[in-house]
Design an enzyme around this catalytic site. Structure first.
Site, PDB file in Angstrom:
ATOM      1  NE  ARG A  77      -3.418   2.442   2.695  1.00 11.50           N
ATOM      2  CZ  ARG A  77      -3.497   3.237   3.753  1.00 11.50           C
ATOM      3  NH1 ARG A  77      -2.815   2.952   4.848  1.00 11.50           N
ATOM      4  NH2 ARG A  77      -4.239   4.316   3.733  1.00 11.50           N
ATOM      5  CG  HIS A 121      -1.426   8.823   3.635  1.00  9.59           C
ATOM      6  ND1 HIS A 121      -1.372   7.455   3.808  1.00  9.59           N
ATOM      7  CD2 HIS A 121      -1.178   9.358   4.853  1.00  9.59           C
ATOM      8  CE1 HIS A 121      -1.096   7.169   5.074  1.00  9.59           C
ATOM      9  NE2 HIS A 121      -0.970   8.321   5.729  1.00  9.59           N
ATOM     10  CD  GLU A 166      -4.749   7.015  10.024  1.00  9.78           C
ATOM     11  OE1 GLU A 166      -4.460   5.925  10.538  1.00  9.78           O
ATOM     12  OE2 GLU A 166      -4.109   8.058  10.254  1.00  9.78           O
ATOM     13  CG  ASN A 294      -5.411   2.858   8.722  1.00 10.44           C
ATOM     14  OD1 ASN A 294      -5.513   1.852   8.024  1.00 10.44           O
ATOM     15  ND2 ASN A 294      -5.000   4.012   8.243  1.00 10.44           N
ATOM     16  CE1 TYR A 296       0.222   2.406  13.478  1.00  7.07           C
ATOM     17  CE2 TYR A 296      -1.791   3.536  12.829  1.00  7.07           C
ATOM     18  CZ  TYR A 296      -0.550   3.027  12.509  1.00  7.07           C
ATOM     19  OH  TYR A 296      -0.072   3.122  11.225  1.00  7.07           O
ATOM     20  CD  GLU A 353      -1.734   3.771   8.200  1.00  5.02           C
ATOM     21  OE1 GLU A 353      -1.448   4.166   9.369  1.00  5.02           O
ATOM     22  OE2 GLU A 353      -1.957   4.532   7.250  1.00  5.02           O
TER      23      GLU A 353
END
Length: 447
Positions: A77, A121, A166, A294, A296, A353
């Site tokens: 990606r 992005h 995002e 995504n 985290y 991600e």
């Protein structure tokens, strides 16, 4: 040791973003982006770092693709730099920009790696920002033209497409909290931007269908999890707002044709109105082929009045943290999968991600980043649990292929599987690179 297996055909890969790795900021016709302006503004990025050179992947893309090939990834990606294609955001196409991405994509395909192309992005052309940026609806028109150009240019070569990466960050970190480019602190602007990003997404998806472009198209959404500190109504509602601003605010319009009522009410209480025009919600509600996830971090949290935008307070309970300060909460990813499945149905999910920032030190030519490996083990276990529960997860992309420009953190925070010496730009495979290569080859991991 227990063995965690993944399905045959599971899409393994890694991810990057143009401004974070390419460099060549002022070469071959590329225009300025908002991140060029922001990073060159004193005090905005730690240590005064910029993306002028970054990892120099613009010149070293063949070397970087070789790293991907040796790792055995199936999907890569990357994002296209909008100002590299249209230096002023619209009109005046830069053929050198298209040529770069054509070479990149051809090389990936030659190596048997499926390209996943992200259209946006965060590197908005500065020329468009000068006219109001994403708060100006005309930027949506410019994005549509840009998207159409890229669709037509790479049709038949790209298997997976993503529109906006995002949008929470592009709207709120950039225009309410002011920590990302362009650095504004205005809630109404953030709301306007969030809506126009969704409108740009919807129009791009509609164009994709009308043009008959090959492949699958989706978006890449911020996700997080907040577990209520108690079963008090105010705690559960605070956590719902935090999860919802990340997920519901940006996916409900796509799947349900409306914004979540509880957040609309919340923002109205703060004097903010949604800039919805006739036909907007219909344009946004275009069927997509997958949701990019995504993830985290997450936390336990509770209600606290006048705390941030959403009246929520995180409660740290002896979590380990990554070097960037985010709690390691892998169970949150498992809960996000179930939340998405319950809210939007059995839409294919693609982890686009997931990764850890660690203190990486080169010792005798090696980087022993076992803390990163442990992070991956925990989160891939969450992926496996969800798959075993019947949730349709089709792939996993580790963030990131290499250490890079970590936005407002500059070069002091490393997420890569490959270590980059930013003085020489030499690449060195970390222990996590070899570990991930083994997982990809085997289709399973020991924990």
């Amino acid at each position: 040791m227990p063995i965690i297996k993944f399905p045959d055909g599971f899409k393994w890969g890694t991810a990057t973003a143009a401004y974070q790795i390419e460099g060549a900021a002022f070469e071959n016709g590329r225009g300025l982006s908002i991140w060029d302006t922001f990073s060159h503004t004193p005090g905005k990025v730690k240590n005064g770092d910029t993306g002028d050179i970054a990892c120099d992947s613009y010149h070293r893309y063949e070397e970087d693709i070789e790293l991907l090939a040796q790792m055995g990834v199936k999907v890569y990606r990357f994002s296209v730099s909008w100002p590299r294609i249209f230096p002023n955001g619209r009109g005046g196409l830069n053929p050198e920009g298209l040529r770069y991405y054509d070479n990149l994509i051809n090389k990936l395909v030659d190596k048997g790696i499926e390209p996943m192309l992200t259209l946006y992005h965060w590197d908005l052309p500065q020329a468009l920002q000068d006219q109001g940026g994403w708060a100006n609806r005309e930027t949506v028109d410019a994005f549509s033209h840009y998207a159409e150009t890229v669709f037509k240019e790479f049709n038949g070569k790209v298997n997976y497409w993503q529109t906006i990466n995002e949008p929470l960050c592009a709207a709120f970190l950039s225009n309410y909290y002011g920590v990302h480019a362009p650095g504004y602190k205005d809630l109404q602007v953030a709301i306007d931007v969030s809506h126009n990003l969704l409108l740009a997404h919807g129009r791009a998806v509609r164009l994709f269908r009308e043009l008959g472009i090959e492949g699958k198209i989706g978006t890449a959404t911020n996700t997080t999890w907040r577990e209520p500190f108690s079963n008090k109504k105010e705690d559960t509602e605070a956590c719902k707002r935090e999860i919802g601003l990340n997920i519901d605010w940006f996916l409900d319009p796509i799947f349900k044709g409306r914004y979540p009522c509880y957040l609309v009410k919340w923002f109205k209480q703060k004097g903010v109105e949604l800039p919805i025009a006739d036909g907007d919600m219909e344009a946004i509600q275009q069927p997509i082929d997958f949701i990019g996830v995504n993830y985290y971090s997450g936390n336990i949290a509770r209600y606290k009045e006048d705390t941030g935008l959403l009246d929520i307070e995180n409660i740290e309970i002896n979590y380990e943290h990554t070097y960037i300060g985010w709690p390691i909460y892998a169970d949150g990813l498992h809960k996000v999968f179930h939340y998405l499945n319950d809210r939007y149905g059995n839409v294919p999910l693609f982890v686009t991600e997931n990764g850890a920032c660690c203190i990486d030190e080169m010792v005798n030519g090696k980087v022993a980043d076992w803390d990163r490996i442990r992070y991956y083990e925990q989160h891939l276990t969450a992926v496996s649990r969800a798959i075993e529960s019947g949730i349709n997860i089709i792939g996993y992309l580790a963030w990131s292929l290499m250490d890079n420009f970590e936005w407002a953190e500059g070069y002091g925070k490393r997420f890569g599987l490959v270590y980059v010496d930013f003085s020489t730009l030499e690449r060195t495979k970390k222990d996590s690179y070899y570990w991930y290569k083994k997982v990809i080859a085997n289709g399973w991991m020991e924990i």
